[in-house]
Design a protein around this motif. Sequence first.
Motif, PDB file in Angstrom:
ATOM      1  N   ARG A  87       0.840  -1.208   0.000  1.00  0.00           N
ATOM      2  CA  ARG A  87       0.000   0.000   0.000  1.00  0.00           C
ATOM      3  C   ARG A  87       0.872   1.254   0.000  1.00  0.00           C
ATOM      4  NH1 ARG A  87      -4.762   2.453   0.814  1.00  0.00           N
ATOM      5  NH2 ARG A  87      -4.968   4.080   2.383  1.00  0.00           N
ATOM      6  N   LEU A  88       1.905   1.243   0.835  1.00  0.00           N
ATOM      7  CA  LEU A  88       2.795   2.404   0.898  1.00  0.00           C
ATOM      8  C   LEU A  88       3.513   2.623  -0.429  1.00  0.00           C
ATOM      9  CD1 LEU A  88       4.282   1.986   4.478  1.00  0.00           C
ATOM     10  CD2 LEU A  88       2.490   3.555   3.724  1.00  0.00           C
ATOM     11  N   ALA A  89       3.867   1.536  -1.108  1.00  0.00           N
ATOM     12  CA  ALA A  89       4.526   1.657  -2.412  1.00  0.00           C
ATOM     13  C   ALA A  89       3.587   2.295  -3.439  1.00  0.00           C
ATOM     14  CB  ALA A  89       4.994   0.289  -2.899  1.00  0.00           C
ATOM     15  N   ILE A  90       2.299   1.992  -3.323  1.00  0.00           N
ATOM     16  CA  ILE A  90       1.306   2.575  -4.236  1.00  0.00           C
ATOM     17  C   ILE A  90       1.087   4.060  -3.915  1.00  0.00           C
ATOM     18  CG2 ILE A  90      -1.135   2.520  -4.911  1.00  0.00           C
ATOM     19  CD1 ILE A  90      -0.998  -0.573  -4.355  1.00  0.00           C
ATOM     20  N   LEU A  91       0.983   4.355  -2.629  1.00  0.00           N
ATOM     21  CA  LEU A  91       0.727   5.731  -2.208  1.00  0.00           C
ATOM     22  C   LEU A  91       1.932   6.651  -2.412  1.00  0.00           C
ATOM     23  CD1 LEU A  91      -1.252   5.133   1.110  1.00  0.00           C
ATOM     24  CD2 LEU A  91      -2.173   5.925  -1.079  1.00  0.00           C
ATOM     25  N   TYR A  92       3.119   6.103  -2.244  1.00  0.00           N
ATOM     26  CA  TYR A  92       4.351   6.902  -2.324  1.00  0.00           C
ATOM     27  C   TYR A  92       5.328   6.254  -3.310  1.00  0.00           C
ATOM     28  CZ  TYR A  92       2.281   8.494   2.033  1.00  0.00           C
ATOM     29  OH  TYR A  92       1.406   8.962   2.985  1.00  0.00           O
ATOM     30  N   PRO A  93       5.093   6.442  -4.614  1.00  0.00           N
ATOM     31  CA  PRO A  93       5.920   5.786  -5.637  1.00  0.00           C
ATOM     32  C   PRO A  93       7.421   6.077  -5.506  1.00  0.00           C
ATOM     33  CG  PRO A  93       4.032   6.888  -6.638  1.00  0.00           C
ATOM     34  CD  PRO A  93       4.042   7.264  -5.198  1.00  0.00           C
ATOM     35  N   LYS A  94       7.769   7.240  -4.984  1.00  0.00           N
ATOM     36  CA  LYS A  94       9.194   7.566  -4.821  1.00  0.00           C
ATOM     37  C   LYS A  94       9.854   6.684  -3.756  1.00  0.00           C
ATOM     38  CE  LYS A  94       8.888  12.352  -6.331  1.00  0.00           C
ATOM     39  NZ  LYS A  94       9.075  13.759  -5.982  1.00  0.00           N
ATOM     40  N   GLU A  95       9.054   6.130  -2.877  1.00  0.00           N
ATOM     41  CA  GLU A  95       9.566   5.281  -1.794  1.00  0.00           C
ATOM     42  C   GLU A  95       9.351   3.795  -2.076  1.00  0.00           C
ATOM     43  OE1 GLU A  95      11.273   6.542   0.765  1.00  0.00           O
ATOM     44  OE2 GLU A  95      10.990   8.529  -0.105  1.00  0.00           O
ATOM     45  N   LYS A  96       9.129   3.471  -3.348  1.00  0.00           N
ATOM     46  CA  LYS A  96       8.809   2.090  -3.718  1.00  0.00           C
ATOM     47  C   LYS A  96       9.914   1.110  -3.307  1.00  0.00           C
ATOM     48  CE  LYS A  96       7.216  -0.751  -7.524  1.00  0.00           C
ATOM     49  NZ  LYS A  96       6.795  -0.819  -8.912  1.00  0.00           N
ATOM     50  N   GLU A  97      11.168   1.492  -3.527  1.00  0.00           N
ATOM     51  CA  GLU A  97      12.279   0.596  -3.184  1.00  0.00           C
ATOM     52  C   GLU A  97      12.331   0.327  -1.679  1.00  0.00           C
ATOM     53  OE1 GLU A  97      16.062   1.760  -4.783  1.00  0.00           O
ATOM     54  OE2 GLU A  97      15.217   2.096  -6.777  1.00  0.00           O
ATOM     55  N   VAL A  98      12.104   1.351  -0.887  1.00  0.00           N
ATOM     56  CA  VAL A  98      12.102   1.195   0.565  1.00  0.00           C
ATOM     57  C   VAL A  98      10.948   0.286   0.982  1.00  0.00           C
ATOM     58  CG1 VAL A  98      11.837   2.414   2.769  1.00  0.00           C
ATOM     59  CG2 VAL A  98      13.208   3.422   0.934  1.00  0.00           C
ATOM     60  N   ALA A  99       9.787   0.493   0.379  1.00  0.00           N
ATOM     61  CA  ALA A  99       8.616  -0.320   0.698  1.00  0.00           C
ATOM     62  C   ALA A  99       8.845  -1.775   0.312  1.00  0.00           C
ATOM     63  CB  ALA A  99       7.383   0.230  -0.010  1.00  0.00           C
ATOM     64  N   GLU A 100       9.468  -2.016  -0.839  1.00  0.00           N
ATOM     65  CA  GLU A 100       9.746  -3.386  -1.267  1.00  0.00           C
ATOM     66  C   GLU A 100      10.754  -4.062  -0.338  1.00  0.00           C
ATOM     67  OE1 GLU A 100      10.872  -3.076  -5.387  1.00  0.00           O
ATOM     68  OE2 GLU A 100       8.787  -2.860  -6.031  1.00  0.00           O
ATOM     69  N   ALA A 101      11.758  -3.320   0.089  1.00  0.00           N
ATOM     70  CA  ALA A 101      12.741  -3.880   1.025  1.00  0.00           C
ATOM     71  C   ALA A 101      12.068  -4.203   2.358  1.00  0.00           C
ATOM     72  CB  ALA A 101      13.895  -2.907   1.225  1.00  0.00           C
ATOM     73  N   ASN A 102      11.177  -3.324   2.794  1.00  0.00           N
ATOM     74  CA  ASN A 102      10.450  -3.545   4.037  1.00  0.00           C
ATOM     75  C   ASN A 102       9.554  -4.782   3.924  1.00  0.00           C
ATOM     76  OD1 ASN A 102       9.791  -2.770   6.693  1.00  0.00           O
ATOM     77  ND2 ASN A 102       7.923  -1.794   5.971  1.00  0.00           N
ATOM     78  N   LYS A 103       8.882  -4.912   2.800  1.00  0.00           N
ATOM     79  CA  LYS A 103       8.021  -6.082   2.578  1.00  0.00           C
ATOM     80  C   LYS A 103       8.850  -7.361   2.619  1.00  0.00           C
ATOM     81  CE  LYS A 103       4.981  -8.286  -0.751  1.00  0.00           C
ATOM     82  NZ  LYS A 103       4.319  -8.190  -2.053  1.00  0.00           N
ATOM     83  N   LYS A 104       9.971  -7.334   1.944  1.00  0.00           N
ATOM     84  CA  LYS A 104      10.845  -8.514   1.905  1.00  0.00           C
ATOM     85  C   LYS A 104      11.301  -8.885   3.317  1.00  0.00           C
ATOM     86  CE  LYS A 104      14.855 -10.266  -0.562  1.00  0.00           C
ATOM     87  NZ  LYS A 104      15.903  -9.963  -1.535  1.00  0.00           N
ATOM     88  N   ARG A 105      11.648  -7.877   4.099  1.00  0.00           N
ATOM     89  CA  ARG A 105      12.089  -8.111   5.474  1.00  0.00           C
ATOM     90  C   ARG A 105      10.997  -8.782   6.294  1.00  0.00           C
ATOM     91  NH1 ARG A 105      10.953  -5.857  10.074  1.00  0.00           N
ATOM     92  NH2 ARG A 105      12.383  -5.911  11.809  1.00  0.00           N
ATOM     93  N   TRP A 106       9.767  -8.246   6.204  1.00  0.00           N
ATOM     94  CA  TRP A 106       8.678  -8.808   6.991  1.00  0.00           C
ATOM     95  C   TRP A 106       8.268 -10.197   6.511  1.00  0.00           C
ATOM     96  CZ3 TRP A 106       7.413  -7.509  11.659  1.00  0.00           C
ATOM     97  CH2 TRP A 106       7.731  -6.236  12.110  1.00  0.00           C
ATOM     98  N   MET A 107       8.347 -10.437   5.214  1.00  0.00           N
ATOM     99  CA  MET A 107       8.007 -11.759   4.682  1.00  0.00           C
ATOM    100  C   MET A 107       9.069 -12.797   5.049  1.00  0.00           C
ATOM    101  SD  MET A 107       5.022 -11.711   3.278  1.00  0.00           S
ATOM    102  CE  MET A 107       4.919 -13.139   2.222  1.00  0.00           C
TER     103      MET A 107
END
Length: 123
Positions: A87-107
């Motif tokens: 959701r954060l990656a969708i809302l804040y496209p400039k922060e997509k890489e951070v959101a993906e790294a965060n998702k990977k960490r939690w998964m």
Amino acid sequence: MKIHFFLLVFFFFGHSFYAQEKKGNTTDDALKETIYNSNKKAVLNYSMKDFEQLFFEFNNKKSSPNVILTKEEFYTYTVKIAIFSDRLAILYPKEKEVAEANKKRWMSESYEDYLHSKQTQKK
């Protein structure tokens, strides 16, 4: 001589790749995928308040020495937190890489590691 070197290198790298590949727990991965698929739509509609409530509830339970989450409870929290990263990656496209790294960490959170931390917490 070159063949021996090649076999030695092949064995070493092949063993390393196999060990890394074997690291994943297919039972846990299947459970995470099931939880992900059943919660994705709802979590993508979470407000920040809903997310904060989820996050703090998880941290309180995780840090409480008197509470031990079941595997399904643990992964439900971690996967929902990971989905919110989408959701954060969708809302804040400039922060997509951070959101993906965060998702990977939690998964990649492990129930076994959680149980180990609980044992350490009791000591």
